[in-house]
Design a protein around this motif. Structure first.
Motif, short mmCIF file in Angstrom:
data_model
loop_
_atom_site.label_atom_id
_atom_site.label_comp_id
_atom_site.label_asym_id
_atom_site.label_seq_id
_atom_site.Cartn_x
_atom_site.Cartn_y
_atom_site.Cartn_z
N ARG A 93 0.83 -1.21 0.00
CA ARG A 93 0.00 0.00 0.00
C ARG A 93 0.86 1.26 0.00
N ALA A 96 2.39 1.67 -3.50
CA ALA A 96 1.43 2.05 -4.54
C ALA A 96 0.24 2.73 -3.90
N GLU A 98 -1.71 4.94 -4.80
CA GLU A 98 -2.84 5.24 -5.67
C GLU A 98 -3.68 4.00 -5.96
N ALA A 99 -3.29 2.85 -5.42
CA ALA A 99 -4.00 1.59 -5.70
C ALA A 99 -5.48 1.73 -5.34
N GLY A 100 -6.31 1.19 -6.21
CA GLY A 100 -7.75 1.26 -5.99
C GLY A 100 -8.40 2.45 -6.65
N THR A 102 -6.94 3.73 -9.69
CA THR A 102 -6.51 3.78 -11.08
C THR A 102 -7.31 2.86 -11.99
N LEU A 106 -3.67 -4.32 -8.62
CA LEU A 106 -2.27 -4.40 -8.26
C LEU A 106 -1.75 -5.77 -8.69
N THR A 142 -8.84 -3.63 -2.06
CA THR A 142 -7.93 -3.30 -3.15
C THR A 142 -7.75 -4.52 -4.05
N ALA A 144 -6.14 -7.14 -6.18
CA ALA A 144 -4.73 -7.54 -6.26
C ALA A 144 -4.63 -9.00 -6.65
N GLY A 188 -2.20 -3.91 -15.28
CA GLY A 188 -2.34 -3.33 -13.95
C GLY A 188 -1.07 -2.65 -13.48
N ARG A 189 -1.04 -2.32 -12.22
CA ARG A 189 0.08 -1.62 -11.58
C ARG A 189 1.01 -2.65 -10.95
#
Length: 241
Positions: A93, A96, A98-100, A102, A106, A142, A144, A188-189
Motif C-alpha cells: 500500500r 502504490a 494510488e491503488a484502488g 486507477t 495491483l 484493493t 490484487a 495493472g500496476r
C-alpha cells in the motif's frame, strides 16, 4: 511433501509464537505489533545499488521479525504466511498509494527463489507470502493478484558471504520473464515483492528483467516499485523521518 507435512503437524502439535516462543499461540500480540503494527516506510540499502526501484518495508529485520521470517522460510512454519502477508500488504500500500483509484488491479510479482532453495525448504516462501498479501489487499478492498512471471534463467552462486557488489554481479542476467508474462503485466500496476531486502541485488535484477521484457515501456512501468516485509535496521532507521 515437506510443505504438506508441515501443515498437518501444525494442526496436531502444540504451537509456540514464531517470534518469541511463548506457548499456545502462533504469533503473540507483541510480535505481531513488531511485524505489522507500524507504518511501512521507504528503505534504502547502504550502499544503494544502481537500478533499484523505490522500496517500502513493513519492519526492521531484527529480533521477533527475524525469528518469524526464519521460522516461515527455513523451519516450515507455514501458518506464519498470513501475518507476514499482512505486513507485506502494508508495504505494498505504501509502495502504490494510488491503488484502488486507477482502475486496474495491483499485480504483485514475487522475486523467485533459487530452485535449490525451494527444493530444500519444500516451498517458495516469497510466493506464499505474496499470495497472503494479495488476499489481505482484496479483503480490504484493493484488487490484487500474484503474477509469478519471473523465472531463473541460470544458476547463481550462494549469496551468503558475498559483498553487495558481488551480489549484483552474481545475479546479473539471472532472471527473465516467462512466455506470455508481458501480456499479463500490461493489465495493472506492477509491484515487485519479496520477504527480505538486504543489499537490494535481487530487486535490481528483477527490475532489470522486467524492463528488458518491455524495451518500449508498458503502462505503469515508470511507476514500478517494490515492497518487502523487512530490511536491515540501518536501511530502516535512516528513512524514519
Amino acid at each position: 511433501m515437506r510443505g504438506w507435512w508441515s501443515e498437518i503437524t501444525g494442526l496436531v502439535l502444540p504451537v509456540a509464537c514464531g517470534g518469541c516462543g511463548v506457548p499456545r499461540t502462533q504469533l503473540c500480540e507483541v510480535c505481531a505489533g513488531a511485524l505489522y503494527g507500524g507504518v511501512a516506510r521507504r528503505a534504502r540499502p547502504v550502499p544503494e545499488p544502481r537500478g533499484l526501484p523505490v522500496v517500502h518495508a513493513a519492519a526492521a529485520y531484527g529480533d521477533a521479525v527475524r525469528a518469524v521470517l526464519l521460522a516461515h522460510k527455513e523451519r516450515g512454519a507455514l501458518g506464519l504466511a498470513g501475518p507476514l502477508g499482512t505486513a507485506l500488504a502494508g508495504a505494498v500500500r505504501a509502495a502504490a498509494p494510488e491503488a484502488g483509484r486507477t482502475g486496474g488491479p495491483l499485480l504483485l510479482v514475487p522475486v523467485p527463489s533459487a530452485r535449490r532453495a525451494v527444493r530444500a525448504r519444500g516451498h517458495d516462501a516469497a510466493r506464499r507470502i505474496a499470495r497472503a498479501a494479495a488476499a489481505e489487499l482484496r479483503r480490504t478492498g484493493t484488487p490484487a493478484t500474484v503474477l509469478p512471471v519471473l523465472r531463473q534463467r541460470r544458476a547463481v552462486a550462494d549469496q551468503s558471504g558475498l559483498t553487495a557488489r558481488q551480489r549484483v554481479a552474481n545475479l546479473a542476467g539471472a532472471l527473465g520473464v516467462r512466455a506470455g508474462g508481458e501480456r499479463l503485466l500490461a493489465g495493472g500496476r506492477t509491484v515487485l515483492v519479496d520477504d527480505l531486502m538486504t543489499t537490494g541485488a535481487s530487486l535490481v535484477e528483477a527490475a532489470r528483467a522486467l524492463s528488458a521484457a518491455f524495451p518500449h515501456g508498458f503502462p505503469g512501468f515508470a511507476q514500478l516499485s517494490a515492497a518487502v516485509v523487512a530490511v536491515p535496521p540501518l536501511s530502516w532507521e535512516i528513512n524514519r523521518n
